[in-house]
Design an enzyme around this catalytic site. Structure first.
Site, short mmCIF file in Angstrom:
data_model
loop_
_atom_site.label_atom_id
_atom_site.label_comp_id
_atom_site.label_asym_id
_atom_site.label_seq_id
_atom_site.Cartn_x
_atom_site.Cartn_y
_atom_site.Cartn_z
N ARG A 1 5.52 5.89 6.76
CA ARG A 1 4.34 5.70 7.51
C ARG A 1 3.86 7.25 7.74
NH1 ARG A 1 5.44 1.14 11.98
NH2 ARG A 1 4.88 -0.63 10.60
N HIS B 1 9.13 -14.37 17.23
CA HIS B 1 9.83 -12.89 16.78
C HIS B 1 11.23 -12.88 17.07
CE1 HIS B 1 10.14 -8.58 16.80
NE2 HIS B 1 9.01 -8.43 16.65
N ILE C 1 0.96 -1.10 -0.09
CA ILE C 1 0.18 0.00 -0.01
C ILE C 1 0.88 1.24 -0.11
CG2 ILE C 1 -1.77 0.94 1.18
CD1 ILE C 1 -2.94 -1.45 0.63
N GLY C 2 0.52 2.11 -0.78
CA GLY C 2 1.15 3.66 -0.90
C GLY C 2 2.76 3.25 -1.40
N ARG C 3 3.79 3.87 -0.59
CA ARG C 3 5.06 3.96 -1.08
C ARG C 3 5.59 2.34 -0.62
NH1 ARG C 3 6.68 9.48 1.25
NH2 ARG C 3 4.96 9.44 2.03
N ASP D 1 7.91 -6.02 3.66
CA ASP D 1 9.26 -5.45 3.74
C ASP D 1 10.36 -6.18 4.19
OD1 ASP D 1 7.69 -5.53 6.01
OD2 ASP D 1 8.48 -3.59 7.00
N GLU E 1 -0.74 -7.46 15.49
CA GLU E 1 0.25 -8.50 16.29
C GLU E 1 -0.29 -8.83 17.66
OE1 GLU E 1 4.52 -8.62 15.41
OE2 GLU E 1 4.73 -7.76 17.40
N THR F 1 6.15 -8.12 24.41
CA THR F 1 5.47 -6.72 24.24
C THR F 1 3.86 -7.37 24.10
OG1 THR F 1 6.22 -6.50 22.12
CG2 THR F 1 7.16 -5.18 23.71
C1 GAL Z 1 9.52 -4.47 16.48
C2 GAL Z 1 8.75 -4.73 15.16
C3 GAL Z 1 7.20 -4.67 15.32
C4 GAL Z 1 6.69 -5.37 16.35
C5 GAL Z 1 7.47 -5.05 17.82
C6 GAL Z 1 6.84 -5.92 18.89
O1 GAL Z 1 10.89 -4.93 16.51
O2 GAL Z 1 9.34 -3.86 14.33
O3 GAL Z 1 6.53 -4.72 14.29
O4 GAL Z 1 6.88 -6.67 16.06
O5 GAL Z 1 8.92 -5.36 17.41
O6 GAL Z 1 7.84 -5.39 19.88
#
Ligand code: GAL
Length: 380
Positions: free
Chosen positions: A379, A263, A152-154, A243, A331, A275
Site C-alpha cells: 500500500r 467478518h 492493481i499495482g503489486r 489477497d 466496507e 467497526t
Molecule cells: C480488518 C480488515 C479490514 C477491515 C477491518 C474492519 O481486520 O483487515 O479490511 O475489514 O478489519 O474492522
C-alpha cells in the site's frame, strides 16, 4: 410436538444428564479423598473447575443475535425467542423465499451457531446443507457465475495467480465461471491455466493514487461492468478481494439473491466491537446494525449487486463532496447498505477465515483463507 417443545425437552434431558454426571464424579472424588488426605485440595479444586465449566452457559457464535439485549429486531414481528444457537424460525416454512433450494437446509443441524437471521435469511455453516442438492439444482437451472477481482499495482504479482488457480479448484466447481480481472497492467495477467468451463477477461482500470480510493472506487467499476457485460452473460456475481486463497469448497450453496459475509474477526464478538462508521456526517454512519459484514466477499444476482454497488458509490461520492471518509471505506458503506437492505443469505466466516484468528470450535471447514497481508509494501 412443536420445534420449540422438542428443543425444551432435549435441553431438560441434557441438563439432567449433566447433573447426574456431576453428582457421580463428586461421589467418586469424595470416596477417593477419604482414602488419601493429601489429594483433598487438588480434587476439590478440580471439582470446582469442572462444576464451573459445566454450569457456565457458552456464548453462541453468529453475530449480534447472540446478544439479545442489543438486537435490532426486539419488539418487531419476529421477537427474540431465547433459543440461542439455533434458528428461531419454525420448521416450515423455514425461509424466505419459500419453495427455494434453500428449503433443503437443515437449520437445526448446528446447535453451536446461529443458522438464520431474524429476517429469515440462512447463515451458511458446514453441516447444514447437502452440496449435491445445491449443485444439481444450479446446474439444472443453468446458473453461471461472474467472479470479479481487482489486481492493481503489486497486488497482481503478489496474489492474483494463487487466487485464480485456487478458485479453479474450489470456486463453484461444476458451474460455468468467468473471472473478471480488473487491473492497471492487463499485459501481466499471463500464464493462467483454466479448467474447462472457465474463462477469464481482463479489464483495464485507472489506478487511483490512494489505496483507499482503489478500494472504494471498485464499486463504480463493478457497477459499470455489470451494466456493460456481466448482466448479459451471468445470473450471479461474486466480488472478492484478491489477497485470499481458496482451500475448500466454495460452492453453489453460497449463491443467493443478495449475499453477505460475516467478518471473521467479529462473528462472535459483542456489537460494541463492530467497526461501523460512527461519523454522523458520513452517509455510512451507523448507530446499530445486525452483524459486521466483510467487504472481501459479497455477491448475489447481477441486479442485487448492481443495486448494492451503485448505492455504495452514491454514498462514497456524497461523502467525498462533504469532505468525509468512512472508517472502513467501501466496507462501511456495504455495512450500511446491508443494514437497510437485508441480505437474503449470510455466509459464515468459513467462507473467508483469517488464519490469525487461531483455531475456533465453530469453524469445521475453511473454504477461503486470508492470504498474508503485506500492507507496508503493497500500500506504499
Ligand atoms: C480488518 C480488515 C479490514 C477491515 C477491518 C474492519 O481486520 O483487515 O479490511 O475489514 O478489519 O474492522
Amino acid at each position: 410436538m412443536s420445534y420449540y417443545r422438542i428443543d425444551l425437552v432435549f435441553r431438560l434431558i441434557v441438563a439432567a444428564c449433566r447433573m447426574n454426571f456431576v453428582l457421580n464424579v463428586g461421589r467418586r472424588l469424595l470416596s477417593k479423598m477419604r482414602q488419601c488426605s493429601r489429594l483433598r485440595l487438588l480434587y476439590g479444586l478440580c471439582f470446582l473447575l469442572l462444576f464451573i465449566f459445566i454450569c457456565t452457559p457458552r456464548r453462541v457464535a453468529g453475530g449480534a443475535g447472540a446478544y439479545p439485549s442489543m438486537h435490532w429486531a426486539r419488539g418487531r414481528n419476529t421477537p427474540w425467542t431465547g433459543f440461542q444457537g439455533k434458528c428461531h424460525l419454525p420448521p416450515s416454512p423455514k425461509l424466505k423465499p419459500v419453495n427455494h433450494v434453500d428449503d433443503s437446509l437443515d437449520l437445526g443441524s448446528r446447535t453451536d451457531v446461529k443458522t438464520c437471521t431474524t429476517w429469515g435469511a440462512p447463515i451458511m455453516w458446514d453441516g447444514m446443507f447437502d452440496p449435491d442438492v445445491y449443485d444439481k439444482h444450479h446446474i439444472k437451472m443453468g446458473a453461471s457465475v461472474a467472479l470479479t477481482v481487482f489486481a492493481i499495482g503489486r497486488y497482481l504479482e503478489t496474489y492474483l495467480m494463487d487466487f485464480l488457480s485456487s478458485a479453479d479448484r474450489h470456486f463453484m466447481v461444476g458451474l460455468p465461471v468467468t473471472y473478471y480481472v480488473f487491473t492497471d497492467a492487463p499485459e501481466n495477467v499471463t500464464g493462467v491455466n483454466l479448467k474447462a468451463g472457465r474463462t477469464l477477461e481482463t479489464i483495464m482500470v485507472k489506478r487511483h493514487k490512494r489505496w483507499q480510493d482503489i478500494s472504494m472506487m471498485r464499486m463504480e467499476t463493478i457497477a459499470d461492468a455489470i451494466q456493460t457485460r456481466i448482466r448479459h452473460r451471468h445470473r450471479y456475481v461474486f466480488c472478492m478481494d484478491v489477497d485470499q486463497v481458496f482451500v475448500g469448497r466454495f460452492g453453489s450453496e453460497a449463491l443467493g439473491d443478495s449475499v453477505a459475509l460475516l467478518h471473521s474477526s467479529f462473528y462472535n464478538t459483542p456489537q460494541e466491537t463492530y467497526t461501523y462508521d460512527r461519523q454522523p456526517n458520513s452517509t455510512a454512519y451507523m448507530e446499530t446494525g445486525d452483524f459486521y459484514y466483510h467487504a472481501a466477499v459479497f455477491g448475489g444476482t447481477w441486479q442485487s449487486v448492481r443495486n448494492l454497488t451503485e448505492s455504495c458509490l452514491r454514498g462514497i461520492m456524497t461523502d467525498k463532496r462533504n469532505g468525509v471518509e468512512a472508517l472502513w471505506h467501501d466496507e462501511s458503506h456495504l455495512n450500511k447498505y446491508f443494514w437497510l437492505h437485508k441480505p437474503s443469505k449470510v455466509l459464515s466466516p468459513e467462507y473467508c477465515w483469517n488464519f490469525l484468528n487461531g483455531p475456533s470450535r465453530e469453524i469445521h471447514v475453511k473454504r477461503l483463507l486470508w492470504a498474508e497481508k503485506h500492507y507496508d509494501i503493497l500500500r506504499s
